[in-house]
Scaffold this motif. Sequence first.
Motif, PDB file in Angstrom:
ATOM      1  N   SER A  62     -26.718  15.974  87.022  1.00 55.16           N
ATOM      2  CA  SER A  62     -26.528  16.582  88.336  1.00 55.16           C
ATOM      3  C   SER A  62     -25.044  16.701  88.684  1.00 55.16           C
ATOM      4  CB  SER A  62     -27.274  15.790  89.415  1.00 55.16           C
ATOM      5  OG  SER A  62     -26.770  14.478  89.509  1.00 55.16           O
ATOM      6  N   VAL A  65     -33.722  16.568  86.936  1.00 52.26           N
ATOM      7  CA  VAL A  65     -32.954  15.712  87.845  1.00 52.26           C
ATOM      8  C   VAL A  65     -33.814  15.269  89.024  1.00 52.26           C
ATOM      9  CG1 VAL A  65     -31.016  15.700  89.473  1.00 52.26           C
ATOM     10  CG2 VAL A  65     -30.700  16.607  87.170  1.00 52.26           C
ATOM     11  N   ILE A  66     -34.581  16.192  89.588  1.00 52.26           N
ATOM     12  CA  ILE A  66     -35.457  15.847  90.722  1.00 52.26           C
ATOM     13  C   ILE A  66     -36.525  14.849  90.284  1.00 52.26           C
ATOM     14  CG2 ILE A  66     -37.218  16.781  92.283  1.00 52.26           C
ATOM     15  CD1 ILE A  66     -35.427  19.331  92.424  1.00 52.26           C
ATOM     16  N   HIS A  70     -30.334  30.950  84.168  1.00 55.59           N
ATOM     17  CA  HIS A  70     -31.099  30.544  85.353  1.00 55.59           C
ATOM     18  C   HIS A  70     -32.340  29.725  84.979  1.00 55.59           C
ATOM     19  CE1 HIS A  70     -33.222  34.280  84.301  1.00 55.59           C
ATOM     20  NE2 HIS A  70     -34.254  33.791  84.979  1.00 55.59           N
ATOM     21  N   GLU A  94     -22.782  24.978  83.128  1.00 53.88           N
ATOM     22  CA  GLU A  94     -24.139  25.453  82.919  1.00 53.88           C
ATOM     23  C   GLU A  94     -24.337  25.771  81.440  1.00 53.88           C
ATOM     24  OE1 GLU A  94     -23.372  30.033  84.341  1.00 53.88           O
ATOM     25  OE2 GLU A  94     -24.110  28.613  85.812  1.00 53.88           O
ATOM     26  N   MET A 147     -23.659  19.661  86.654  1.00 54.46           N
ATOM     27  CA  MET A 147     -24.098  20.931  87.234  1.00 54.46           C
ATOM     28  C   MET A 147     -23.382  21.209  88.547  1.00 54.46           C
ATOM     29  SD  MET A 147     -28.124  20.666  86.234  1.00 54.46           S
ATOM     30  CE  MET A 147     -28.601  21.920  87.396  1.00 54.46           C
ATOM     31  N   ALA A 148     -23.148  20.174  89.343  1.00 56.67           N
ATOM     32  CA  ALA A 148     -22.432  20.353  90.608  1.00 56.67           C
ATOM     33  C   ALA A 148     -20.984  20.756  90.367  1.00 56.67           C
ATOM     34  CB  ALA A 148     -22.487  19.065  91.425  1.00 56.67           C
ATOM     35  N   ASP A 182     -32.723  21.232  86.895  1.00 58.88           N
ATOM     36  CA  ASP A 182     -33.013  20.850  88.282  1.00 58.88           C
ATOM     37  C   ASP A 182     -34.315  20.051  88.363  1.00 58.88           C
ATOM     38  OD1 ASP A 182     -30.726  21.968  89.359  1.00 58.88           O
ATOM     39  OD2 ASP A 182     -31.697  23.861  89.901  1.00 58.88           O
ATOM     40  N   VAL A 183     -35.337  20.521  87.673  1.00 54.07           N
ATOM     41  CA  VAL A 183     -36.622  19.806  87.669  1.00 54.07           C
ATOM     42  C   VAL A 183     -36.452  18.425  87.044  1.00 54.07           C
ATOM     43  CG1 VAL A 183     -38.944  19.808  86.654  1.00 54.07           C
ATOM     44  CG2 VAL A 183     -38.056  21.877  87.724  1.00 54.07           C
ATOM     45  N   THR A 195     -30.964  26.226  84.069  1.00 58.75           N
ATOM     46  CA  THR A 195     -30.590  25.534  85.304  1.00 58.75           C
ATOM     47  C   THR A 195     -31.830  25.036  86.032  1.00 58.75           C
ATOM     48  OG1 THR A 195     -28.618  26.905  85.482  1.00 58.75           O
ATOM     49  CG2 THR A 195     -29.329  25.772  87.478  1.00 58.75           C
ATOM     50  N   ALA A 196     -32.882  25.840  86.069  1.00 56.88           N
ATOM     51  CA  ALA A 196     -34.126  25.420  86.729  1.00 56.88           C
ATOM     52  C   ALA A 196     -34.752  24.228  86.014  1.00 56.88           C
ATOM     53  CB  ALA A 196     -35.111  26.584  86.774  1.00 56.88           C
TER      54      ALA A 196
END
Length: 101
Positions: free
Chosen positions: A5, A84-85, A74, A13, A8-9, A81-82, A77-78
């Motif tokens: 995270s 990391v969440i 994209h 990418e 990515m922040a 994101d999943v 990245t998705a």
Amino acid sequence: MILLSLLMAAGLEGAAVIATDAMISLGTGLIKISVFGLAGAVTAQVLAFALLIGGIAIPGAFLAKAFVERMPVHIHTAILDVAVITGGLVMISAAARQLIA
């Protein structure tokens, strides 16, 4: 999960995230081996196990690189994101279980 995270922040990418994560992991691994080796905690069994894990992880990084090169940014990245969440939710649920128990 936290490192991904943060990378990515920072605007990384695609393959840059994987490569940067791999180099940071390699550096921290070398530092850990040095510290624990100087403390006398690295036995032959520990070293063999570490080499086994590394032998499996290194080809995995190259496989991930091949996937990322063929994948739209994209989508990658998705997926990150999943991941990391999900990692965050697992850490929060583990902390909540510790508080309840």
